[in-house]
Design a protein around this motif. Sequence first.
Motif, PDB file in Angstrom:
ATOM      1  N   ALA A   1      -5.850   4.187  -0.156  1.00 30.09           N
ATOM      2  CA  ALA A   1      -7.296   4.240   0.091  1.00 30.09           C
ATOM      3  C   ALA A   1      -8.050   3.234  -0.764  1.00 30.09           C
ATOM      4  O   ALA A   1      -8.938   2.526  -0.276  1.00 30.09           O
ATOM      5  N   ILE A   2      -7.711   3.156  -2.047  1.00 30.50           N
ATOM      6  CA  ILE A   2      -8.474   2.259  -2.915  1.00 30.50           C
ATOM      7  C   ILE A   2      -8.111   0.798  -2.672  1.00 30.50           C
ATOM      8  O   ILE A   2      -8.946  -0.085  -2.862  1.00 30.50           O
ATOM      9  N   PHE A   3      -6.872   0.528  -2.238  1.00 36.07           N
ATOM     10  CA  PHE A   3      -6.520  -0.849  -1.915  1.00 36.07           C
ATOM     11  C   PHE A   3      -7.248  -1.301  -0.654  1.00 36.07           C
ATOM     12  O   PHE A   3      -7.591  -2.475  -0.505  1.00 36.07           O
ATOM     13  N   ALA A   4      -7.499  -0.367   0.260  1.00 41.67           N
ATOM     14  CA  ALA A   4      -8.171  -0.708   1.510  1.00 41.67           C
ATOM     15  C   ALA A   4      -9.681  -0.784   1.375  1.00 41.67           C
ATOM     16  O   ALA A   4     -10.346  -1.396   2.218  1.00 41.67           O
ATOM     17  N   ASP A   5     -10.242  -0.199   0.311  1.00 32.33           N
ATOM     18  CA  ASP A   5     -11.695  -0.091   0.193  1.00 32.33           C
ATOM     19  C   ASP A   5     -12.124  -0.358  -1.254  1.00 32.33           C
ATOM     20  O   ASP A   5     -12.145   0.552  -2.077  1.00 32.33           O
ATOM     21  N   PRO A   6     -12.475  -1.608  -1.573  1.00 24.52           N
ATOM     22  CA  PRO A   6     -12.866  -1.932  -2.956  1.00 24.52           C
ATOM     23  C   PRO A   6     -14.054  -1.109  -3.451  1.00 24.52           C
ATOM     24  O   PRO A   6     -14.137  -0.803  -4.646  1.00 24.52           O
TER      25      PRO A   6
ATOM     26  N   ALA B   1       3.714  -6.059   1.389  1.00 22.27           N
ATOM     27  CA  ALA B   1       2.265  -5.941   1.591  1.00 22.27           C
ATOM     28  C   ALA B   1       1.642  -5.019   0.546  1.00 22.27           C
ATOM     29  O   ALA B   1       0.564  -5.312   0.003  1.00 22.27           O
ATOM     30  N   GLU B   2       2.301  -3.905   0.247  1.00 24.16           N
ATOM     31  CA  GLU B   2       1.790  -2.986  -0.768  1.00 24.16           C
ATOM     32  C   GLU B   2       1.813  -3.633  -2.148  1.00 24.16           C
ATOM     33  O   GLU B   2       0.888  -3.451  -2.947  1.00 24.16           O
ATOM     34  N   ALA B   3       2.876  -4.380  -2.437  1.00 29.25           N
ATOM     35  CA  ALA B   3       2.973  -5.057  -3.732  1.00 29.25           C
ATOM     36  C   ALA B   3       1.864  -6.095  -3.876  1.00 29.25           C
ATOM     37  O   ALA B   3       1.223  -6.194  -4.932  1.00 29.25           O
ATOM     38  N   ARG B   4       1.611  -6.852  -2.821  1.00 32.22           N
ATOM     39  CA  ARG B   4       0.537  -7.857  -2.870  1.00 32.22           C
ATOM     40  C   ARG B   4      -0.821  -7.193  -3.055  1.00 32.22           C
ATOM     41  O   ARG B   4      -1.682  -7.700  -3.786  1.00 32.22           O
ATOM     42  N   ALA B   5      -1.027  -6.065  -2.397  1.00 33.48           N
ATOM     43  CA  ALA B   5      -2.297  -5.346  -2.534  1.00 33.48           C
ATOM     44  C   ALA B   5      -2.482  -4.850  -3.960  1.00 33.48           C
ATOM     45  O   ALA B   5      -3.591  -4.898  -4.513  1.00 33.48           O
ATOM     46  N   ALA B   6      -1.403  -4.385  -4.589  1.00 32.00           N
ATOM     47  CA  ALA B   6      -1.485  -3.894  -5.959  1.00 32.00           C
ATOM     48  C   ALA B   6      -1.849  -5.020  -6.916  1.00 32.00           C
ATOM     49  O   ALA B   6      -2.671  -4.847  -7.826  1.00 32.00           O
TER      50      ALA B   6
END
Length: 207
Positions: free
Chosen positions: A81-86, A161-166
């Motif tokens: 949720a927080i990665f998708a919504d700054p 993709a999750e790693a890049r988002a983190a």
Amino acid sequence: MKKPSRWRRHLVAITGGIASGKSRVTRRLAQAHGLATIDVDQLARELLRPGQAGWLALEGRYGSRFWGAAATLDRSRLRRAIFADPSLRAEIDQLLHPLIREAMLAEVARLNPGGRERILVEVPLLYEAGWADDFSRVIVVWAPEEVCLARLLQRDGVSLAEARAAVAAQMPLREKAARADLLIDNSGPWEATCRQLEKIEKIIENS
């Protein structure tokens, strides 16, 4: 504006990007000097246990949106949720960061009641939270993004993709490096990192 902690001159922060090697560096420095350590991430996890202050803050704002079984925090759901919504991430940071800082300083007081012992504090989001003034020195542990991504994939078993988002959710590591009092390049073999730490150990001993 918050006041720096009264223990500032005894506190050394260790920060850096996700999977840059902060924990390993912290352990090495602590062992070399017999120093107490504080893991701010662990304090945050404790605050998010059911019924604790962080859990209550999230429940009060978002209800059961991020809960899993037995009202425990579903970390994967929250992370997505927080990665998708700054803007959501900013809201949650405003809720939790003051509680985490309070817990950190309470742990400092417990470990250092006489106010004379140096303590190493591992703080992943030091600059993002605005806590740099709480510390006499800041050590930044650096590694290139591609190295951090590879470590994150291996360590946590997440998708690329999750790693890049983190990685993208944090302040760029080059910016953290530019602000550092002391910089450790942990991109290569551990032996090379240890040689750098030997120099830093002398600085800490003499400070």
